[in-house]
Design a protein around this motif. Structure first.
Motif, PDB file in Angstrom:
ATOM      1  N   ALA A  88      49.970  33.657  17.074  1.00 52.70           N
ATOM      2  CA  ALA A  88      49.644  32.924  18.304  1.00 52.70           C
ATOM      3  C   ALA A  88      50.890  32.762  19.165  1.00 52.70           C
ATOM      4  O   ALA A  88      51.986  32.515  18.649  1.00 52.70           O
ATOM      5  CB  ALA A  88      49.076  31.555  17.955  1.00 52.70           C
ATOM      6  N   LEU A  89      50.688  32.907  20.469  1.00 47.01           N
ATOM      7  CA  LEU A  89      51.757  32.650  21.447  1.00 47.01           C
ATOM      8  C   LEU A  89      51.369  31.432  22.257  1.00 47.01           C
ATOM      9  O   LEU A  89      50.222  31.325  22.709  1.00 47.01           O
ATOM     10  CB  LEU A  89      51.853  33.790  22.456  1.00 47.01           C
ATOM     11  CG  LEU A  89      52.575  35.084  22.180  1.00 47.01           C
ATOM     12  CD1 LEU A  89      52.712  35.837  23.492  1.00 47.01           C
ATOM     13  CD2 LEU A  89      53.934  34.832  21.560  1.00 47.01           C
ATOM     14  N   VAL A  90      52.321  30.544  22.463  1.00 52.21           N
ATOM     15  CA  VAL A  90      52.113  29.440  23.396  1.00 52.21           C
ATOM     16  C   VAL A  90      53.184  29.585  24.465  1.00 52.21           C
ATOM     17  O   VAL A  90      54.381  29.482  24.184  1.00 52.21           O
ATOM     18  CB  VAL A  90      52.229  28.067  22.712  1.00 52.21           C
ATOM     19  CG1 VAL A  90      52.118  26.958  23.734  1.00 52.21           C
ATOM     20  CG2 VAL A  90      51.129  27.900  21.662  1.00 52.21           C
ATOM     21  N   ASN A  91      52.737  29.869  25.681  1.00 49.19           N
ATOM     22  CA  ASN A  91      53.694  30.108  26.760  1.00 49.19           C
ATOM     23  C   ASN A  91      53.930  28.830  27.559  1.00 49.19           C
ATOM     24  O   ASN A  91      53.028  28.322  28.218  1.00 49.19           O
ATOM     25  CB  ASN A  91      53.163  31.210  27.675  1.00 49.19           C
ATOM     26  CG  ASN A  91      54.120  31.485  28.803  1.00 49.19           C
ATOM     27  OD1 ASN A  91      55.329  31.288  28.647  1.00 49.19           O
ATOM     28  ND2 ASN A  91      53.607  31.905  29.934  1.00 49.19           N
ATOM     29  N   LEU A  92      55.154  28.345  27.500  1.00 50.56           N
ATOM     30  CA  LEU A  92      55.501  27.087  28.182  1.00 50.56           C
ATOM     31  C   LEU A  92      56.342  27.346  29.434  1.00 50.56           C
ATOM     32  O   LEU A  92      56.932  26.424  29.983  1.00 50.56           O
ATOM     33  CB  LEU A  92      56.267  26.180  27.208  1.00 50.56           C
ATOM     34  CG  LEU A  92      55.451  25.758  25.979  1.00 50.56           C
ATOM     35  CD1 LEU A  92      56.350  25.227  24.882  1.00 50.56           C
ATOM     36  CD2 LEU A  92      54.405  24.723  26.369  1.00 50.56           C
ATOM     37  N   SER A  93      56.379  28.608  29.868  1.00 50.02           N
ATOM     38  CA  SER A  93      57.165  28.937  31.062  1.00 50.02           C
ATOM     39  C   SER A  93      56.410  28.503  32.312  1.00 50.02           C
ATOM     40  O   SER A  93      55.188  28.437  32.327  1.00 50.02           O
ATOM     41  CB  SER A  93      57.407  30.448  31.113  1.00 50.02           C
ATOM     42  OG  SER A  93      57.840  30.932  29.853  1.00 50.02           O
ATOM     43  N   SER A  94      57.147  28.255  33.363  1.00 48.44           N
ATOM     44  CA  SER A  94      56.571  27.774  34.614  1.00 48.44           C
ATOM     45  C   SER A  94      55.887  28.919  35.372  1.00 48.44           C
ATOM     46  O   SER A  94      56.382  30.045  35.367  1.00 48.44           O
ATOM     47  CB  SER A  94      57.731  27.162  35.401  1.00 48.44           C
ATOM     48  OG  SER A  94      57.463  27.060  36.738  1.00 48.44           O
ATOM     49  N   GLU A 140      40.024  26.722  19.541  1.00 48.71           N
ATOM     50  CA  GLU A 140      40.347  26.944  18.121  1.00 48.71           C
ATOM     51  C   GLU A 140      41.836  27.275  17.942  1.00 48.71           C
ATOM     52  O   GLU A 140      42.421  26.954  16.902  1.00 48.71           O
ATOM     53  CB  GLU A 140      39.431  28.005  17.490  1.00 48.71           C
ATOM     54  CG  GLU A 140      39.540  29.409  18.057  1.00 48.71           C
ATOM     55  CD  GLU A 140      38.650  29.637  19.297  1.00 48.71           C
ATOM     56  OE1 GLU A 140      38.190  28.647  19.916  1.00 48.71           O
ATOM     57  OE2 GLU A 140      38.450  30.816  19.666  1.00 48.71           O
ATOM     58  N   VAL A 141      42.455  27.875  18.931  1.00 39.61           N
ATOM     59  CA  VAL A 141      43.893  28.176  18.830  1.00 39.61           C
ATOM     60  C   VAL A 141      44.682  26.863  18.895  1.00 39.61           C
ATOM     61  O   VAL A 141      45.615  26.633  18.125  1.00 39.61           O
ATOM     62  CB  VAL A 141      44.347  29.148  19.954  1.00 39.61           C
ATOM     63  CG1 VAL A 141      45.838  29.462  19.823  1.00 39.61           C
ATOM     64  CG2 VAL A 141      43.521  30.430  19.913  1.00 39.61           C
ATOM     65  N   GLY A 153      55.747  16.461  20.811  1.00 41.26           N
ATOM     66  CA  GLY A 153      55.334  15.337  21.659  1.00 41.26           C
ATOM     67  C   GLY A 153      53.859  15.086  21.496  1.00 41.26           C
ATOM     68  O   GLY A 153      53.297  15.305  20.413  1.00 41.26           O
ATOM     69  N   ASP A 154      53.231  14.643  22.585  1.00 37.26           N
ATOM     70  CA  ASP A 154      51.811  14.297  22.582  1.00 37.26           C
ATOM     71  C   ASP A 154      51.034  15.489  23.158  1.00 37.26           C
ATOM     72  O   ASP A 154      51.006  15.682  24.365  1.00 37.26           O
ATOM     73  CB  ASP A 154      51.633  13.043  23.458  1.00 37.26           C
ATOM     74  CG  ASP A 154      50.180  12.655  23.634  1.00 37.26           C
ATOM     75  OD1 ASP A 154      49.302  13.213  22.943  1.00 37.26           O
ATOM     76  OD2 ASP A 154      49.919  11.784  24.485  1.00 37.26           O
ATOM     77  N   PRO A 155      50.397  16.317  22.302  1.00 40.77           N
ATOM     78  CA  PRO A 155      49.728  17.513  22.823  1.00 40.77           C
ATOM     79  C   PRO A 155      48.366  17.183  23.433  1.00 40.77           C
ATOM     80  O   PRO A 155      47.528  16.593  22.770  1.00 40.77           O
ATOM     81  CB  PRO A 155      49.572  18.407  21.584  1.00 40.77           C
ATOM     82  CG  PRO A 155      49.728  17.528  20.395  1.00 40.77           C
ATOM     83  CD  PRO A 155      50.279  16.203  20.830  1.00 40.77           C
ATOM     84  N   ARG A 156      48.165  17.544  24.702  1.00 37.50           N
ATOM     85  CA  ARG A 156      46.890  17.281  25.387  1.00 37.50           C
ATOM     86  C   ARG A 156      46.196  18.598  25.663  1.00 37.50           C
ATOM     87  O   ARG A 156      46.769  19.474  26.312  1.00 37.50           O
ATOM     88  CB  ARG A 156      47.136  16.597  26.739  1.00 37.50           C
ATOM     89  CG  ARG A 156      47.882  15.301  26.639  1.00 37.50           C
ATOM     90  CD  ARG A 156      46.940  14.213  26.144  1.00 37.50           C
ATOM     91  NE  ARG A 156      47.644  12.951  26.085  1.00 37.50           N
ATOM     92  CZ  ARG A 156      47.483  11.972  26.984  1.00 37.50           C
ATOM     93  NH1 ARG A 156      46.662  12.133  28.003  1.00 37.50           N
ATOM     94  NH2 ARG A 156      48.143  10.848  26.849  1.00 37.50           N
ATOM     95  N   TYR A 157      44.958  18.723  25.199  1.00 38.92           N
ATOM     96  CA  TYR A 157      44.166  19.937  25.426  1.00 38.92           C
ATOM     97  C   TYR A 157      43.325  19.758  26.683  1.00 38.92           C
ATOM     98  O   TYR A 157      42.559  18.799  26.798  1.00 38.92           O
ATOM     99  CB  TYR A 157      43.284  20.220  24.210  1.00 38.92           C
ATOM    100  CG  TYR A 157      42.409  21.430  24.408  1.00 38.92           C
ATOM    101  CD1 TYR A 157      42.952  22.711  24.384  1.00 38.92           C
ATOM    102  CD2 TYR A 157      41.048  21.283  24.642  1.00 38.92           C
ATOM    103  CE1 TYR A 157      42.149  23.828  24.584  1.00 38.92           C
ATOM    104  CE2 TYR A 157      40.232  22.401  24.837  1.00 38.92           C
ATOM    105  CZ  TYR A 157      40.796  23.665  24.809  1.00 38.92           C
ATOM    106  OH  TYR A 157      40.003  24.768  25.017  1.00 38.92           O
ATOM    107  N   LEU A 158      43.432  20.694  27.633  1.00 38.67           N
ATOM    108  CA  LEU A 158      42.763  20.533  28.930  1.00 38.67           C
ATOM    109  C   LEU A 158      41.498  21.366  29.078  1.00 38.67           C
ATOM    110  O   LEU A 158      40.688  21.088  29.966  1.00 38.67           O
ATOM    111  CB  LEU A 158      43.732  20.898  30.055  1.00 38.67           C
ATOM    112  CG  LEU A 158      44.978  20.025  30.153  1.00 38.67           C
ATOM    113  CD1 LEU A 158      45.943  20.615  31.173  1.00 38.67           C
ATOM    114  CD2 LEU A 158      44.616  18.597  30.538  1.00 38.67           C
TER     115      LEU A 158
END
Ligand code: NDP
Length: 292
Positions: A88-94, A140-141, A153-158
């Motif tokens: 899995a990739l989580v992209n946190l770039s702007s 699911e990811v 931190g506090d992960p929020r799923y949108l």
């Protein structure tokens, strides 16, 4: 769990903060950066510097990507081949929602699960359980990696749409800049008469601002959804009058007039659109229409 391995790609100020927090919380952490020297302190704290980006992504079930932008993501992760499939990739770039959609497709073509994300705090607050991180993409990811993401931190799923995280990021940063500019411009205006910022800040931030930006905006939010702007306590015409005076006062005092003139023009547009008798929140209709 805190012993889950994680990879961090990108070691600018934010990537370093992510990798440091994960290492400190006990995650076996692999890192990669175009400029490998930036990993030196992390390696001293126990992180592993991968010899290649492909090795880095293959090393952990989850890779956090924190680069300057999406172009840097494609450049940096281009060499990642089949060995990373299923990770899995989580992209946190702007970036923008369109860029997030394109990156989700790019990841799908490489058989990588993908979440897009946004970090709503500066580097020193990464790792604090209160720090908000926004994520969007397949539920699911998110669920599969939630406990690792909670180390940051506090992960929020949108929601499923991968563009939602960067869309919220743009909206919240817009709110931040508008609020900061409001304070700074107000401080410049009183400063034109010699009032020090150190004196004005208490009145502006501690006393006045909480009467403006407070829970009543949350209470009013359903009226925004309903397009309901009763003007019985004050109309747009009244607000335009106030905005005209702000712009004129700035002109008299020789401070920047662009910001108040823009706000005046927005209210004037709302009146031209038929909202002269509505309350100020009807400028929402001007904003909404331009966005469509
Ligand atoms: P930067 O935005 O300057 O990103 C630096 C990172 O991007 C470095 O790892 C750099 O590698 C890499 N990079 C840039 N171009 C390329 C490229 N073409 N190929 C490979 N790598 C590249 O610094 P930050 O760490 O501060 O920010 C990272 C992301 O986090 C940004 O998208 C930013 O918007 C976001 N963010 C930052 C916050 C902050 O306060 N710093 C707050 C919230 C979000 P190298 O070291 O080799 O130059």
């Amino acid at each position: 769990a805190q012993n889950t391995p994680v990879t961090v790609v990108g070691l600018g100020p934010m990537g370093l903060a992510l990798a440091t927090a994960l290492t400190e919380k006990g995650h076996p952490t692999t890192v990669w950066n175009r400029t490998p020297e930036k990993a030196r302190d992390l390696v001293a704290r126990g992180a592993r510097l991968a010899p290649s980006v492909a090795d880095a992504v293959a090393a952990s079930p989850l890779t956090l990507v924190c680069l300057k932008d999406y172009a840097a993501l494609y450049e940096a992760l281009g060499p990642v081949g089949g060995a990373a499939a299923g990770r899995a990739l989580v992209n946190l770039s702007s970036g923008t929602p369109k860029e997030a959609h394109a990156a989700a497709s790019w990841a799908a073509e490489r058989d990588l699960a993908y979440l897009d994300g946004a970090i709503m705090v500066p580097p020193p607050l990464v790792g604090d359980p209160e720090s908000v991180f926004l994520y969007s993409g397949p539920r699911e990811v998110f669920d599969a990696h939630r406990s690792t993401l909670a180390s940051l931190g506090d992960p929020r799923y949108l929601g499923f749409d991968p563009g939602l995280a960067v869309l919220h990021n743009a909206a919240l940063l817009g709110l931040m800049y508008a609020t900061m500019n409001g304070f700074l411009h107000a401080t410049a205006l009183v400063g034109s008469a010699g009032v020090p910022a150190a004196e004005f800040a208490d009145l502006a931030v501690n006393r006045f601002l909480p009467t403006v930006v407070d829970a009543t905006l949350v209470e009013q939010a359903p009226n925004l959804d309903a397009g309901h702007y009763p003007g019985d306590l004050g109309t747009m015409e009244m607000n335009l009058n106030a905005l005209e005076h702000i712009a004129l006062a700035c002109e008299e005092q020789g401070v920047y007039t662009g910001q108040p003139r823009l706000m005046r023009d927005i209210a004037a547009q709302a009146i031209a659109d038929g909202h002269g008798g509505s309350n100020y929140l009807a400028v929402f209709e001007v904003f909404r229409k331009a966005a469509a």
